[in-house]
Motif scaffolding. Structure first.
Motif, PDB file in Angstrom:
ATOM      1  N   SER A  35     128.664  41.366  56.778  1.00  0.00           N
ATOM      2  CA  SER A  35     127.302  40.872  56.547  1.00  0.00           C
ATOM      3  C   SER A  35     126.329  42.036  56.355  1.00  0.00           C
ATOM      4  O   SER A  35     125.466  41.987  55.477  1.00  0.00           O
ATOM      5  CB  SER A  35     126.844  40.003  57.714  1.00  0.00           C
ATOM      6  N   ALA A  36     126.475  43.068  57.168  1.00  0.00           N
ATOM      7  CA  ALA A  36     125.596  44.233  57.038  1.00  0.00           C
ATOM      8  C   ALA A  36     125.791  44.905  55.682  1.00  0.00           C
ATOM      9  O   ALA A  36     124.819  45.242  55.000  1.00  0.00           O
ATOM     10  CB  ALA A  36     125.848  45.219  58.178  1.00  0.00           C
ATOM     11  N   LEU A  37     127.044  45.105  55.286  1.00  0.00           N
ATOM     12  CA  LEU A  37     127.313  45.724  53.981  1.00  0.00           C
ATOM     13  C   LEU A  37     126.764  44.865  52.843  1.00  0.00           C
ATOM     14  O   LEU A  37     126.202  45.390  51.874  1.00  0.00           O
ATOM     15  CB  LEU A  37     128.814  45.959  53.797  1.00  0.00           C
ATOM     16  N   ALA A  38     126.930  43.556  52.951  1.00  0.00           N
ATOM     17  CA  ALA A  38     126.412  42.657  51.912  1.00  0.00           C
ATOM     18  C   ALA A  38     124.893  42.756  51.825  1.00  0.00           C
ATOM     19  O   ALA A  38     124.325  42.769  50.722  1.00  0.00           O
ATOM     20  CB  ALA A  38     126.845  41.217  52.192  1.00  0.00           C
ATOM     21  N   LEU A  81     123.505  43.861  38.267  1.00  0.00           N
ATOM     22  CA  LEU A  81     124.371  42.706  38.020  1.00  0.00           C
ATOM     23  C   LEU A  81     125.819  43.148  37.836  1.00  0.00           C
ATOM     24  O   LEU A  81     126.733  42.570  38.432  1.00  0.00           O
ATOM     25  CB  LEU A  81     123.894  41.930  36.788  1.00  0.00           C
ATOM     26  N   GLY A  82     126.027  44.170  37.036  1.00  0.00           N
ATOM     27  CA  GLY A  82     127.384  44.668  36.798  1.00  0.00           C
ATOM     28  C   GLY A  82     128.063  45.152  38.073  1.00  0.00           C
ATOM     29  O   GLY A  82     129.284  45.019  38.228  1.00  0.00           O
ATOM     30  N   SER A  83     127.271  45.688  38.991  1.00  0.00           N
ATOM     31  CA  SER A  83     127.863  46.189  40.235  1.00  0.00           C
ATOM     32  C   SER A  83     128.378  45.050  41.116  1.00  0.00           C
ATOM     33  O   SER A  83     129.141  45.291  42.056  1.00  0.00           O
ATOM     34  CB  SER A  83     126.845  47.041  40.998  1.00  0.00           C
ATOM     35  N   ALA A  84     128.003  43.826  40.828  1.00  0.00           N
ATOM     36  CA  ALA A  84     128.508  42.670  41.579  1.00  0.00           C
ATOM     37  C   ALA A  84     129.848  42.171  41.033  1.00  0.00           C
ATOM     38  O   ALA A  84     130.525  41.389  41.698  1.00  0.00           O
ATOM     39  CB  ALA A  84     127.482  41.535  41.549  1.00  0.00           C
ATOM     40  N   ALA A  85     130.231  42.631  39.855  1.00  0.00           N
ATOM     41  CA  ALA A  85     131.464  42.133  39.224  1.00  0.00           C
ATOM     42  C   ALA A  85     132.703  42.309  40.098  1.00  0.00           C
ATOM     43  O   ALA A  85     133.495  41.369  40.215  1.00  0.00           O
ATOM     44  CB  ALA A  85     131.648  42.791  37.860  1.00  0.00           C
ATOM     45  N   PRO A  86     132.901  43.472  40.739  1.00  0.00           N
ATOM     46  CA  PRO A  86     134.105  43.589  41.576  1.00  0.00           C
ATOM     47  C   PRO A  86     134.154  42.524  42.682  1.00  0.00           C
ATOM     48  O   PRO A  86     135.215  41.971  42.975  1.00  0.00           O
ATOM     49  CB  PRO A  86     133.997  44.992  42.174  1.00  0.00           C
ATOM     50  N   TRP A  87     133.007  42.254  43.278  1.00  0.00           N
ATOM     51  CA  TRP A  87     132.942  41.240  44.342  1.00  0.00           C
ATOM     52  C   TRP A  87     133.291  39.870  43.773  1.00  0.00           C
ATOM     53  O   TRP A  87     134.031  39.093  44.379  1.00  0.00           O
ATOM     54  CB  TRP A  87     131.538  41.241  44.926  1.00  0.00           C
ATOM     55  N   ALA A  88     132.808  39.584  42.583  1.00  0.00           N
ATOM     56  CA  ALA A  88     133.006  38.276  41.972  1.00  0.00           C
ATOM     57  C   ALA A  88     134.470  38.004  41.628  1.00  0.00           C
ATOM     58  O   ALA A  88     134.891  36.856  41.607  1.00  0.00           O
ATOM     59  CB  ALA A  88     132.142  38.152  40.709  1.00  0.00           C
ATOM     60  N   VAL A  89     135.235  39.070  41.371  1.00  0.00           N
ATOM     61  CA  VAL A  89     136.635  38.864  40.982  1.00  0.00           C
ATOM     62  C   VAL A  89     137.612  39.297  42.071  1.00  0.00           C
ATOM     63  O   VAL A  89     138.813  39.387  41.826  1.00  0.00           O
ATOM     64  CB  VAL A  89     136.952  39.575  39.642  1.00  0.00           C
ATOM     65  N   GLY A  90     137.106  39.586  43.268  1.00  0.00           N
ATOM     66  CA  GLY A  90     137.972  39.886  44.397  1.00  0.00           C
ATOM     67  C   GLY A  90     138.503  41.300  44.469  1.00  0.00           C
ATOM     68  O   GLY A  90     139.444  41.569  45.197  1.00  0.00           O
ATOM     69  N   GLU A  91     137.914  42.214  43.737  1.00  0.00           N
ATOM     70  CA  GLU A  91     138.304  43.629  43.810  1.00  0.00           C
ATOM     71  C   GLU A  91     137.684  44.273  45.045  1.00  0.00           C
ATOM     72  O   GLU A  91     136.834  43.677  45.690  1.00  0.00           O
ATOM     73  CB  GLU A  91     137.849  44.348  42.534  1.00  0.00           C
ATOM     74  N   PRO A  94     132.389  46.287  49.284  1.00  0.00           N
ATOM     75  CA  PRO A  94     131.292  46.734  48.434  1.00  0.00           C
ATOM     76  C   PRO A  94     131.240  48.237  48.221  1.00  0.00           C
ATOM     77  O   PRO A  94     130.342  48.732  47.563  1.00  0.00           O
ATOM     78  CB  PRO A  94     130.065  46.273  49.200  1.00  0.00           C
ATOM     79  N   GLY A  95     132.209  48.991  48.787  1.00  0.00           N
ATOM     80  CA  GLY A  95     132.148  50.450  48.700  1.00  0.00           C
ATOM     81  C   GLY A  95     131.857  50.995  47.316  1.00  0.00           C
ATOM     82  O   GLY A  95     130.855  51.691  47.117  1.00  0.00           O
ATOM     83  N   PRO A  96     132.692  50.712  46.329  1.00  0.00           N
ATOM     84  CA  PRO A  96     132.419  51.247  44.990  1.00  0.00           C
ATOM     85  C   PRO A  96     131.076  50.785  44.415  1.00  0.00           C
ATOM     86  O   PRO A  96     130.379  51.546  43.760  1.00  0.00           O
ATOM     87  CB  PRO A  96     133.592  50.721  44.155  1.00  0.00           C
ATOM     88  N   SER A  97     130.721  49.543  44.685  1.00  0.00           N
ATOM     89  CA  SER A  97     129.447  49.023  44.180  1.00  0.00           C
ATOM     90  C   SER A  97     128.263  49.709  44.843  1.00  0.00           C
ATOM     91  O   SER A  97     127.244  49.971  44.197  1.00  0.00           O
ATOM     92  CB  SER A  97     129.370  47.517  44.399  1.00  0.00           C
ATOM     93  N   LEU A  98     128.383  50.016  46.121  1.00  0.00           N
ATOM     94  CA  LEU A  98     127.314  50.746  46.817  1.00  0.00           C
ATOM     95  C   LEU A  98     127.137  52.136  46.218  1.00  0.00           C
ATOM     96  O   LEU A  98     126.011  52.621  46.058  1.00  0.00           O
ATOM     97  CB  LEU A  98     127.615  50.835  48.312  1.00  0.00           C
ATOM     98  N   LEU A 142     125.794  56.442  51.505  1.00  0.00           N
ATOM     99  CA  LEU A 142     126.299  56.627  52.866  1.00  0.00           C
ATOM    100  C   LEU A 142     126.926  55.332  53.402  1.00  0.00           C
ATOM    101  O   LEU A 142     127.968  55.367  54.068  1.00  0.00           O
ATOM    102  CB  LEU A 142     125.175  57.087  53.784  1.00  0.00           C
ATOM    103  N   LEU A 143     126.298  54.197  53.108  1.00  0.00           N
ATOM    104  CA  LEU A 143     126.833  52.914  53.581  1.00  0.00           C
ATOM    105  C   LEU A 143     128.259  52.686  53.102  1.00  0.00           C
ATOM    106  O   LEU A 143     129.063  52.067  53.803  1.00  0.00           O
ATOM    107  CB  LEU A 143     125.956  51.749  53.111  1.00  0.00           C
ATOM    108  N   ALA A 144     128.577  53.187  51.917  1.00  0.00           N
ATOM    109  CA  ALA A 144     129.918  53.003  51.378  1.00  0.00           C
ATOM    110  C   ALA A 144     130.973  53.707  52.214  1.00  0.00           C
ATOM    111  O   ALA A 144     132.151  53.339  52.173  1.00  0.00           O
ATOM    112  CB  ALA A 144     129.980  53.508  49.925  1.00  0.00           C
ATOM    113  N   TYR A 145     130.553  54.704  52.965  1.00  0.00           N
ATOM    114  CA  TYR A 145     131.510  55.507  53.742  1.00  0.00           C
ATOM    115  C   TYR A 145     131.479  55.219  55.239  1.00  0.00           C
ATOM    116  O   TYR A 145     132.231  55.816  56.000  1.00  0.00           O
ATOM    117  CB  TYR A 145     131.248  56.992  53.490  1.00  0.00           C
ATOM    118  N   LEU A 146     130.590  54.318  55.669  1.00  0.00           N
ATOM    119  CA  LEU A 146     130.519  54.004  57.105  1.00  0.00           C
ATOM    120  C   LEU A 146     131.467  52.885  57.472  1.00  0.00           C
ATOM    121  O   LEU A 146     131.817  52.046  56.728  1.00  0.00           O
ATOM    122  CB  LEU A 146     129.082  53.624  57.483  1.00  0.00           C
TER     123      LEU A 146
END
Length: 146
Positions: A35-38, A81-91, A94-98, A142-146
């Protein structure tokens, strides 16, 4: 020239959501982790889109806005919007998107620099934008690595 005080105050307050997410993640609260990452992701995406809106507004107030500004103003929303694509397809998310959002927030300073250089933005623009974009971008990465 110094940015307006209220803009500085509200801008600094705009870093608080990402700091709160980092605090939750540093507490190793597995129950709240996703939830925090989202929330950190959503906030970075919203602010990136907001930057595009700022640039669009500056273009609209400029008598003869350069074409590049109109085009660049829509990119932040498309990147968000594009950064949400991995989440939308189950990849993996959120690390890479962050990371994408954080880098985009920092890279946005190039547009801000050009806006001030061409006097489209106010003379104090970079004094406000640099700490905010660099701060939020760095916190988001930083959030991507915590």
């Amino acid at each position: 020239m110094t940015p307006p005080s209220f803009a500085r105050l509200l801008g600094a307050a705009g870093l608080l959501p990402q700091l709160a997410v980092a605090f939750v993640l540093l507490e190793h609260n597995n129950e709240l982790r996703f939830s925090a990452l989202a929330m950190g992701y959503a906030y970075a995406a919203l602010i990136l889109s907001f930057l595009g809106g700022l640039w669009w507004g500056l273009a609209a107030k400029t008598a003869a806005a350069p074409a590049w500004l109109w085009a660049v103003a829509v990119l932040p929303s498309l990147i968000a919007l594009g950064s949400a694509a991995p989440w939308a397809v189950g990849e993996p998310w959120p690390g890479p998107s962050l990371i994408v959002l954080g880098v985009a927030l920092i890279a946005a300073l190039g547009v801000d620099w050009q806006l001030q250089r061409t006097a489209i933005a106010p003379p104090w623009w970079l004094k406000l934008r640099v700490p905010l974009s660099a701060g939020l971008g760095t916190l988001t990465i930083l959030l991507a690595y915590l």
